[in-house]
Design a protein around this motif. Structure first.
Motif, PDB file in Angstrom:
ATOM      1  N   VAL A   9       0.918  -1.255   0.173  1.00 45.03           N
ATOM      2  CA  VAL A   9      -0.282   0.094  -0.014  1.00 45.03           C
ATOM      3  C   VAL A   9       0.961   1.321  -0.005  1.00 45.03           C
ATOM      4  CG1 VAL A   9      -1.929  -1.130   1.160  1.00 45.03           C
ATOM      5  CG2 VAL A   9      -0.415  -0.009   2.496  1.00 45.03           C
ATOM      6  N   THR A  10       0.231   2.524  -0.651  1.00 42.65           N
ATOM      7  CA  THR A  10       1.000   3.499  -0.654  1.00 42.65           C
ATOM      8  C   THR A  10       0.189   4.575  -0.394  1.00 42.65           C
ATOM      9  OG1 THR A  10       0.851   3.975  -3.007  1.00 42.65           O
ATOM     10  CG2 THR A  10       2.593   2.719  -2.220  1.00 42.65           C
ATOM     11  N   LEU A  11       0.491   5.559   0.461  1.00 39.46           N
ATOM     12  CA  LEU A  11      -0.711   6.566   0.874  1.00 39.46           C
ATOM     13  C   LEU A  11       0.134   7.626   1.559  1.00 39.46           C
ATOM     14  CD1 LEU A  11      -2.647   5.500   3.982  1.00 39.46           C
ATOM     15  CD2 LEU A  11      -0.701   4.239   3.180  1.00 39.46           C
ATOM     16  N   ASN A  12      -0.692   8.815   1.772  1.00 42.59           N
ATOM     17  CA  ASN A  12      -0.425   9.822   2.635  1.00 42.59           C
ATOM     18  C   ASN A  12      -1.455   9.954   3.956  1.00 42.59           C
ATOM     19  OD1 ASN A  12      -2.692  10.921   1.590  1.00 42.59           O
ATOM     20  ND2 ASN A  12      -1.497  12.320   0.323  1.00 42.59           N
ATOM     21  N   SER A  13      -1.437  10.936   4.605  1.00 40.32           N
ATOM     22  CA  SER A  13      -2.330  10.830   5.808  1.00 40.32           C
ATOM     23  C   SER A  13      -3.904  10.839   5.437  1.00 40.32           C
ATOM     24  CB  SER A  13      -1.991  12.132   6.847  1.00 40.32           C
ATOM     25  OG  SER A  13      -0.748  12.181   7.182  1.00 40.32           O
ATOM     26  N   GLY A  14      -4.153  11.358   4.600  1.00 42.42           N
ATOM     27  CA  GLY A  14      -5.532  11.571   4.161  1.00 42.42           C
ATOM     28  C   GLY A  14      -6.380  10.091   4.050  1.00 42.42           C
ATOM     29  N   TYR A  15      -5.512   9.110   3.671  1.00 43.06           N
ATOM     30  CA  TYR A  15      -6.249   7.847   3.521  1.00 43.06           C
ATOM     31  C   TYR A  15      -5.817   6.827   4.586  1.00 43.06           C
ATOM     32  CZ  TYR A  15      -8.318   8.891  -1.206  1.00 43.06           C
ATOM     33  OH  TYR A  15      -9.041   9.310  -2.100  1.00 43.06           O
ATOM     34  N   VAL A  16      -5.418   7.376   5.799  1.00 45.16           N
ATOM     35  CA  VAL A  16      -4.995   6.276   6.693  1.00 45.16           C
ATOM     36  C   VAL A  16      -6.254   5.611   7.478  1.00 45.16           C
ATOM     37  CG1 VAL A  16      -4.375   5.964   9.218  1.00 45.16           C
ATOM     38  CG2 VAL A  16      -2.950   7.528   7.517  1.00 45.16           C
ATOM     39  N   GLU A  17      -7.270   6.239   7.380  1.00 46.44           N
ATOM     40  CA  GLU A  17      -8.609   5.756   8.067  1.00 46.44           C
ATOM     41  C   GLU A  17      -9.256   4.947   7.001  1.00 46.44           C
ATOM     42  OE1 GLU A  17      -9.521   5.689  11.415  1.00 46.44           O
ATOM     43  OE2 GLU A  17      -7.583   6.770  11.630  1.00 46.44           O
ATOM     44  N   PRO A  18      -9.502   5.165   5.531  1.00 40.59           N
ATOM     45  CA  PRO A  18      -9.913   4.173   4.872  1.00 40.59           C
ATOM     46  C   PRO A  18      -8.920   2.956   4.826  1.00 40.59           C
ATOM     47  CG  PRO A  18      -9.956   6.301   3.877  1.00 40.59           C
ATOM     48  CD  PRO A  18      -9.162   6.472   5.295  1.00 40.59           C
ATOM     49  N   LEU A  19      -7.791   3.203   4.846  1.00 42.35           N
ATOM     50  CA  LEU A  19      -6.686   2.034   4.558  1.00 42.35           C
ATOM     51  C   LEU A  19      -7.104   0.993   6.017  1.00 42.35           C
ATOM     52  CD1 LEU A  19      -4.138   0.667   3.609  1.00 42.35           C
ATOM     53  CD2 LEU A  19      -2.946   1.700   5.356  1.00 42.35           C
ATOM     54  N   LYS A  20      -7.446   1.503   6.911  1.00 46.70           N
ATOM     55  CA  LYS A  20      -7.500   0.503   8.082  1.00 46.70           C
ATOM     56  C   LYS A  20      -8.767  -0.296   8.013  1.00 46.70           C
ATOM     57  CE  LYS A  20      -5.959   3.710  11.719  1.00 46.70           C
ATOM     58  NZ  LYS A  20      -6.272   4.785  12.994  1.00 46.70           N
ATOM     59  N   THR A  21      -9.979   0.355   7.221  1.00 45.29           N
ATOM     60  CA  THR A  21     -10.998  -0.376   6.919  1.00 45.29           C
ATOM     61  C   THR A  21     -10.740  -1.610   5.874  1.00 45.29           C
ATOM     62  OG1 THR A  21     -12.445   1.443   7.347  1.00 45.29           O
ATOM     63  CG2 THR A  21     -13.323  -0.252   6.184  1.00 45.29           C
ATOM     64  N   MET A  22     -10.134  -1.037   4.896  1.00 45.84           N
ATOM     65  CA  MET A  22      -9.502  -1.909   3.797  1.00 45.84           C
ATOM     66  C   MET A  22      -8.699  -3.179   4.381  1.00 45.84           C
ATOM     67  SD  MET A  22      -6.675  -3.115   1.719  1.00 45.84           S
ATOM     68  CE  MET A  22      -5.800  -1.820   0.987  1.00 45.84           C
ATOM     69  N   LEU A  23      -7.889  -2.894   5.130  1.00 40.39           N
ATOM     70  CA  LEU A  23      -6.937  -3.977   5.733  1.00 40.39           C
ATOM     71  C   LEU A  23      -7.875  -4.792   6.509  1.00 40.39           C
ATOM     72  CD1 LEU A  23      -3.727  -2.052   6.872  1.00 40.39           C
ATOM     73  CD2 LEU A  23      -4.038  -3.385   4.880  1.00 40.39           C
ATOM     74  N   TYR A  24      -8.784  -4.274   7.515  1.00 39.30           N
ATOM     75  CA  TYR A  24      -9.586  -5.042   8.433  1.00 39.30           C
ATOM     76  C   TYR A  24     -10.403  -5.939   7.279  1.00 39.30           C
ATOM     77  CZ  TYR A  24     -13.448  -6.391  11.793  1.00 39.30           C
ATOM     78  OH  TYR A  24     -14.197  -7.326  12.566  1.00 39.30           O
ATOM     79  N   SER A  25     -10.648  -5.410   6.134  1.00 38.85           N
ATOM     80  CA  SER A  25     -11.658  -6.399   5.218  1.00 38.85           C
ATOM     81  C   SER A  25     -10.761  -7.628   4.707  1.00 38.85           C
ATOM     82  CB  SER A  25     -12.365  -5.358   4.033  1.00 38.85           C
ATOM     83  OG  SER A  25     -11.233  -5.078   3.180  1.00 38.85           O
ATOM     84  N   VAL A  26      -9.452  -7.451   4.540  1.00 38.99           N
ATOM     85  CA  VAL A  26      -8.793  -8.332   4.169  1.00 38.99           C
ATOM     86  C   VAL A  26      -8.686  -9.388   5.218  1.00 38.99           C
ATOM     87  CG1 VAL A  26      -6.367  -9.279   3.442  1.00 38.99           C
ATOM     88  CG2 VAL A  26      -7.207  -6.836   2.674  1.00 38.99           C
ATOM     89  N   TYR A  27      -8.335  -9.082   6.392  1.00 35.74           N
ATOM     90  CA  TYR A  27      -8.453  -9.917   7.598  1.00 35.74           C
ATOM     91  C   TYR A  27      -9.370 -10.600   7.805  1.00 35.74           C
ATOM     92  CZ  TYR A  27      -8.087 -11.114  12.622  1.00 35.74           C
ATOM     93  OH  TYR A  27      -8.279 -11.918  13.713  1.00 35.74           O
ATOM     94  N   VAL A  28     -10.763 -10.285   7.890  1.00 36.54           N
ATOM     95  CA  VAL A  28     -11.877 -10.858   8.362  1.00 36.54           C
ATOM     96  C   VAL A  28     -12.231 -11.806   7.208  1.00 36.54           C
ATOM     97  CG1 VAL A  28     -12.528  -9.260  10.081  1.00 36.54           C
ATOM     98  CG2 VAL A  28     -13.407  -9.177   7.619  1.00 36.54           C
ATOM     99  N   ASN A  29     -11.891 -11.345   5.967  1.00 35.25           N
ATOM    100  CA  ASN A  29     -12.309 -12.197   4.607  1.00 35.25           C
ATOM    101  C   ASN A  29     -11.260 -13.308   4.372  1.00 35.25           C
ATOM    102  OD1 ASN A  29     -15.208 -11.336   4.507  1.00 35.25           O
ATOM    103  ND2 ASN A  29     -14.108  -9.408   4.023  1.00 35.25           N
ATOM    104  N   ASN A  30     -10.118 -13.071   4.928  1.00 34.24           N
ATOM    105  CA  ASN A  30      -8.860 -14.024   4.513  1.00 34.24           C
ATOM    106  C   ASN A  30      -8.459 -14.700   5.927  1.00 34.24           C
ATOM    107  OD1 ASN A  30      -8.177 -13.903   1.236  1.00 34.24           O
ATOM    108  ND2 ASN A  30      -9.056 -12.068   2.158  1.00 34.24           N
ATOM    109  N   PRO A  31      -9.094 -15.114   6.885  1.00 33.75           N
ATOM    110  CA  PRO A  31      -8.703 -15.357   8.331  1.00 33.75           C
ATOM    111  C   PRO A  31      -7.383 -16.406   8.525  1.00 33.75           C
ATOM    112  CG  PRO A  31     -10.797 -16.360   8.065  1.00 33.75           C
ATOM    113  CD  PRO A  31     -10.358 -15.839   6.499  1.00 33.75           C
TER     114      PRO A  31
END
Length: 283
Positions: A9-31
């Protein structure tokens, strides 16, 4: 292919919160997957990185925080409304350790709702990259972009990429990117995506957009193109990556699309997950 999936992932501060949700979706759907997250950035604060680290530790993942030296991209004439981080995905072969042979790059504005491993294990058939094309119903976008950029290949979306970094280290050069921007700046609409297609389109393997890079704005287009086969039930069973292209984004109040609620659900579940980290800190 290693069992561990390298996720970039590559990002700046503006996308930290959406990134967390995206990562959580990876985690719960690829446990059952172990993920090595490569975080490329130029300006995230220590607090922001720590918040991402808290999540990856709780998930049982590995995090590599790769802060890119500001002079690395100093020669790239940035188009003002776009952050420099957008170029880091193309240049990741030069940034990441040479021991990293392959990565899946994901934009922060998406959800992963099914298994990622088939994408990780995809046969690139000798190509440097794999990506999807957002064609719509008629495919006219391809023709427009070919005319605009003078290319012959389809126009690939850069939000989801599988990258063979060994090839990328040999083929993707900062000087080539800089030259292309200098010569074509007035023609670039989405600079990094245009550059991806202009310079490397011929070295990209096309993967099905309805599975790997589903444009959430285009539900009716997918249904029409599939003769009504790709309804919401099909999407939930078969689509792996939902991409919230364009605006408004699903975390914004103005968003009220068919897929907004699914993003908000994952965001809400993440918020419920976070207090458990405080109660049960990971050793």
């Amino acid at each position: 292919m290693t069992d561990e999936i390298n996720l970039l992932v590559t990002l700046n501060s503006g996308y930290v919160e959406p990134l967390k949700t995206m990562l959580y979706s990876v985690y719960v759907n690829n446990p059952d997957e172990h993920i090595h997250l490569w975080l490329l950035h130029a300006s995230l604060t220590a607090t922001e990185v720590a918040a991402i680290q808290q999540l990856t530790t709780a998930f049982g993942w590995t995090l590599s925080n790769e802060k890119v030296a500001t002079d690395f991209a100093a020669g790239v004439p940035l188009i003002k409304r776009y952050p420099r981080e957008m170029y880091f995905r193309l240049l990741s072969g030069q940034i990441l350790p040479t021991t990293v042979k392959r990565v899946i790059y994901l934009d922060p504005d998406l959800l992963v709702i099914n298994a990622l491993r088939p994408l990780w294990e995809i046969d690139l058939q000798g190509h440097m990259l794999a990506a999807a094309v957002h064609r719509g119903v008629t495919g006219i976008v391809d023709s427009v972009n070919q005319l605009r950029l003078g290319t012959k290949t389809s126009y690939f979306n850069s939000g989801v990429l599988v990258m063979d970094l060994e090839q990328a280290r040999a083929k993707i050069k900062l000087a080539d990117i800089t030259t292309a921007i200098d010569q074509h700046e007035s023609e670039l609409i989405l600079p990094d995506q245009d550059i991806l297609n202009f310079l490397y389109g011929a070295d990209i393997l096309e993967i099905p957009e309805e599975i790997w890079n589903y444009d959430t704005r285009k539900y009716l287009s997918y249904q029409t193109r599939s003769l009504n086969q790709h309804d919401i039930h099909w999407v939930m069973a078969h689509t792996v990556i939902l991409h919230y292209c364009g605006t408004p984004k699903p975390w914004e109040a103005a968003s009220d699309s068919k897929f907004t609620s699914l993003f908000l659900y994952h965001q809400q579940q993440l918020q419920r997950f976070m207090p458990t980290l405080a109660r049960d800190p990971v050793e």
